[in-house]
Design an enzyme around this catalytic site. Structure first.
Site, PDB file in Angstrom:
ATOM      1  N   ASP A  78      29.737  34.568  64.731  1.00  0.00           N
ATOM      2  CA  ASP A  78      29.319  34.079  66.034  1.00  0.00           C
ATOM      3  C   ASP A  78      29.398  32.549  66.006  1.00  0.00           C
ATOM      4  O   ASP A  78      30.476  31.988  66.184  1.00  0.00           O
ATOM      5  CB  ASP A  78      27.890  34.616  66.233  1.00  0.00           C
ATOM      6  CG  ASP A  78      27.345  34.452  67.615  1.00  0.00           C
ATOM      7  OD1 ASP A  78      28.069  34.707  68.568  1.00  0.00           O
ATOM      8  OD2 ASP A  78      26.170  34.070  67.745  1.00  0.00           O
ATOM      9  N   ASP A  89      23.626  45.830  64.731  1.00  0.00           N
ATOM     10  CA  ASP A  89      22.395  46.268  65.409  1.00  0.00           C
ATOM     11  C   ASP A  89      21.986  45.413  66.593  1.00  0.00           C
ATOM     12  O   ASP A  89      22.447  44.280  66.759  1.00  0.00           O
ATOM     13  CB  ASP A  89      21.233  46.237  64.410  1.00  0.00           C
ATOM     14  CG  ASP A  89      20.780  44.807  64.113  1.00  0.00           C
ATOM     15  OD1 ASP A  89      21.653  43.964  63.813  1.00  0.00           O
ATOM     16  OD2 ASP A  89      19.573  44.520  64.211  1.00  0.00           O
ATOM     17  N   GLU A  92      32.034  40.375  56.326  1.00  0.00           N
ATOM     18  CA  GLU A  92      31.013  40.179  57.366  1.00  0.00           C
ATOM     19  C   GLU A  92      31.306  41.084  58.557  1.00  0.00           C
ATOM     20  O   GLU A  92      32.468  41.439  58.804  1.00  0.00           O
ATOM     21  CB  GLU A  92      31.016  38.692  57.759  1.00  0.00           C
ATOM     22  CG  GLU A  92      30.035  38.273  58.824  1.00  0.00           C
ATOM     23  CD  GLU A  92      28.566  38.489  58.492  1.00  0.00           C
ATOM     24  OE1 GLU A  92      28.194  39.644  58.196  1.00  0.00           O
ATOM     25  OE2 GLU A  92      27.788  37.523  58.576  1.00  0.00           O
ATOM     26  N   ASP A  93      30.266  41.462  59.267  1.00  0.00           N
ATOM     27  CA  ASP A  93      30.456  42.304  60.456  1.00  0.00           C
ATOM     28  C   ASP A  93      30.992  41.504  61.632  1.00  0.00           C
ATOM     29  O   ASP A  93      31.947  41.901  62.293  1.00  0.00           O
ATOM     30  CB  ASP A  93      29.148  43.032  60.833  1.00  0.00           C
ATOM     31  CG  ASP A  93      27.937  42.100  60.949  1.00  0.00           C
ATOM     32  OD1 ASP A  93      28.073  40.879  60.692  1.00  0.00           O
ATOM     33  OD2 ASP A  93      26.850  42.587  61.299  1.00  0.00           O
ATOM     34  N   ARG A  96      22.832  50.887  64.585  1.00  0.00           N
ATOM     35  CA  ARG A  96      23.748  50.686  63.454  1.00  0.00           C
ATOM     36  C   ARG A  96      24.546  51.948  63.154  1.00  0.00           C
ATOM     37  O   ARG A  96      25.646  51.888  62.618  1.00  0.00           O
ATOM     38  CB  ARG A  96      22.973  50.310  62.185  1.00  0.00           C
ATOM     39  CG  ARG A  96      22.310  48.954  62.226  1.00  0.00           C
ATOM     40  CD  ARG A  96      21.854  48.569  60.816  1.00  0.00           C
ATOM     41  NE  ARG A  96      20.874  47.493  60.815  1.00  0.00           N
ATOM     42  CZ  ARG A  96      21.170  46.197  60.850  1.00  0.00           C
ATOM     43  NH1 ARG A  96      22.415  45.804  60.907  1.00  0.00           N
ATOM     44  NH2 ARG A  96      20.216  45.286  60.828  1.00  0.00           N
ATOM     45  N   LYS A 116      22.621  43.619  56.638  1.00  0.00           N
ATOM     46  CA  LYS A 116      22.960  45.020  56.526  1.00  0.00           C
ATOM     47  C   LYS A 116      24.197  45.332  57.337  1.00  0.00           C
ATOM     48  O   LYS A 116      24.810  46.363  57.190  1.00  0.00           O
ATOM     49  CB  LYS A 116      21.796  45.890  57.075  1.00  0.00           C
ATOM     50  CG  LYS A 116      20.472  45.646  56.416  1.00  0.00           C
ATOM     51  CD  LYS A 116      19.379  46.386  57.271  1.00  0.00           C
ATOM     52  CE  LYS A 116      18.057  45.756  56.995  1.00  0.00           C
ATOM     53  NZ  LYS A 116      17.043  46.157  57.953  1.00  0.00           N
ATOM     54  N   LYS A 158      33.867  35.928  67.292  1.00  0.00           N
ATOM     55  CA  LYS A 158      33.679  35.405  68.656  1.00  0.00           C
ATOM     56  C   LYS A 158      34.021  33.921  68.655  1.00  0.00           C
ATOM     57  O   LYS A 158      33.116  33.077  68.553  1.00  0.00           O
ATOM     58  CB  LYS A 158      32.216  35.549  69.075  1.00  0.00           C
ATOM     59  CG  LYS A 158      31.720  36.961  69.248  1.00  0.00           C
ATOM     60  CD  LYS A 158      30.282  36.881  69.791  1.00  0.00           C
ATOM     61  CE  LYS A 158      29.563  38.179  69.694  1.00  0.00           C
ATOM     62  NZ  LYS A 158      28.127  38.068  70.021  1.00  0.00           N
ATOM     63  N   PHE A 187      27.655  40.948  73.571  1.00  0.00           N
ATOM     64  CA  PHE A 187      26.744  41.393  72.521  1.00  0.00           C
ATOM     65  C   PHE A 187      27.103  42.822  72.142  1.00  0.00           C
ATOM     66  O   PHE A 187      27.016  43.731  72.959  1.00  0.00           O
ATOM     67  CB  PHE A 187      25.281  41.286  72.958  1.00  0.00           C
ATOM     68  CG  PHE A 187      24.368  41.400  71.786  1.00  0.00           C
ATOM     69  CD1 PHE A 187      24.052  40.290  71.021  1.00  0.00           C
ATOM     70  CD2 PHE A 187      23.860  42.641  71.401  1.00  0.00           C
ATOM     71  CE1 PHE A 187      23.234  40.401  69.899  1.00  0.00           C
ATOM     72  CE2 PHE A 187      23.042  42.761  70.270  1.00  0.00           C
ATOM     73  CZ  PHE A 187      22.734  41.635  69.528  1.00  0.00           C
TER      74      PHE A 187
HETATM   75  P1  IMP Z   1      26.393  33.207  62.960  1.00  0.00           P
HETATM   76  O1  IMP Z   1      27.893  33.270  62.869  1.00  0.00           O
HETATM   77  O2  IMP Z   1      25.764  32.330  61.908  1.00  0.00           O
HETATM   78  O3  IMP Z   1      25.950  32.775  64.338  1.00  0.00           O
HETATM   79  O4  IMP Z   1      25.728  34.602  62.718  1.00  0.00           O
HETATM   80  C1  IMP Z   1      26.416  35.778  62.739  1.00  0.00           C
HETATM   81  C2  IMP Z   1      25.414  36.901  62.659  1.00  0.00           C
HETATM   82  O5  IMP Z   1      24.729  37.036  63.911  1.00  0.00           O
HETATM   83  C3  IMP Z   1      26.118  38.230  62.445  1.00  0.00           C
HETATM   84  O6  IMP Z   1      26.266  38.541  61.086  1.00  0.00           O
HETATM   85  C4  IMP Z   1      25.184  39.193  63.149  1.00  0.00           C
HETATM   86  O7  IMP Z   1      24.154  39.563  62.264  1.00  0.00           O
HETATM   87  C5  IMP Z   1      24.596  38.387  64.273  1.00  0.00           C
HETATM   88  N1  IMP Z   1      25.346  38.638  65.515  1.00  0.00           N
HETATM   89  C6  IMP Z   1      26.222  37.813  66.132  1.00  0.00           C
HETATM   90  N2  IMP Z   1      26.745  38.362  67.233  1.00  0.00           N
HETATM   91  C7  IMP Z   1      26.188  39.601  67.328  1.00  0.00           C
HETATM   92  C8  IMP Z   1      26.355  40.694  68.262  1.00  0.00           C
HETATM   93  O8  IMP Z   1      27.131  40.651  69.235  1.00  0.00           O
HETATM   94  N3  IMP Z   1      25.623  41.810  67.995  1.00  0.00           N
HETATM   95  C9  IMP Z   1      24.770  41.901  66.941  1.00  0.00           C
HETATM   96  N4  IMP Z   1      24.613  40.928  66.041  1.00  0.00           N
HETATM   97  C10 IMP Z   1      25.308  39.783  66.237  1.00  0.00           C
HETATM   98 MG    MG Z   2      25.111  39.757  59.836  1.00  0.00          MG
END
Ligand code: IMP
Ligand code: MG
Length: 174
Positions: free
Chosen positions: A101, A157, A97-98, A163, A41, A129, A150
């Site tokens: 990470d 969220d 994507e938001d 959100r 979301k 990040k 974070f």
């Molecule tokens: P990754 O890149 O597979 O580790 O996952 C990324 C997802 O982790 C993002 O789409 C978010 O849903 C969640 N996420 C990563 N960092 C944060 C943060 O700082 N706040 C909230 N959600 C985060």
């Molecule tokens: Mg996400």
């Protein structure tokens, strides 16, 4: 509601970041069949602002995914909770994507979408990040690189809260 959140990017700063991304995308995809794929979301707020600033004919779709396992850390294996409605053949997919990470979610998703034979699959993220990356992925459009913080707000969220904040803030856990 947001005493524990410190502003990182204000509404005005976000609007500038999103406008700059939209101009780049409008220039790069001119004359192409663009399909924006928002990841639910978290990307919903970003996607709705971004698409209104892109000056092209485009289509939109959404996917909802979740990482296997209960941990808050991405495992790299992704479960599709909602798949695309669209046929992606011959389309240029831009994943919206938001925040990226570890990169594991998008690495998996990109491969999965490529197997459906679109013309291309690229990635646009509002926040990135780089220090947290566990897998090397090519991110084509980045709004802002941030440190290992974070963040919440503007669609993002913590346990489904925050959100609806109009800005992006750093969540400080007690
Ligand atoms: P990754 O890149 O597979 O580790 O996952 C990324 C997802 O982790 C993002 O789409 C978010 O849903 C969640 N996420 C990563 N960092 C944060 C943060 O700082 N706040 C909230 N959600 C985060
Ligand atoms: Mg996400």
């Amino acid at each position: 509601m947001n005493n524990d959140v410190k502003v990182l990017f204000s509404e005005m700063e976000i609007e500038k970041i999103v406008s700059d991304l939209a101009s780049e995308i409008s220039r790069d995809y001119k004359g192409k069949k663009l399909l924006l794929v928002g990841i639910l979301k978290g990307a919903s707020v970003f996607m709705s602002d971004l698409m209104r600033k892109i000056d092209l004919d485009l289509e939109i779709d959404f996917m909802d995914v979740s990482s296997y396992g209960a941990s808050t850390e991405s495992s790299g294996v992704v479960r599709i909770l909602k798949d695309l409605d669209s046929d992606v053949q011959n389309k240029e997919i831009l994943i919206i994507e938001d925040i990226i990470d570890t990169g594991l979610t998008l690495s998996y998703l990109t491969k999965m979408l490529l197997s459906r034979k679109p013309k291309s699959v690229k990635i646009c993220t509002l926040l990135n990040k780089p220090a947290r990356r566990k897998i090397d992925i090519n991110v084509d459009y980045v709004g802002k690189n941030i440190e290992d913080l974070f963040v919440v707000g503007y669609g993002i969220d913590f346990a489904e809260k925050y959100r609806n904040l109009p800005f992006i803030g750093v969540y400080e856990k007690e």
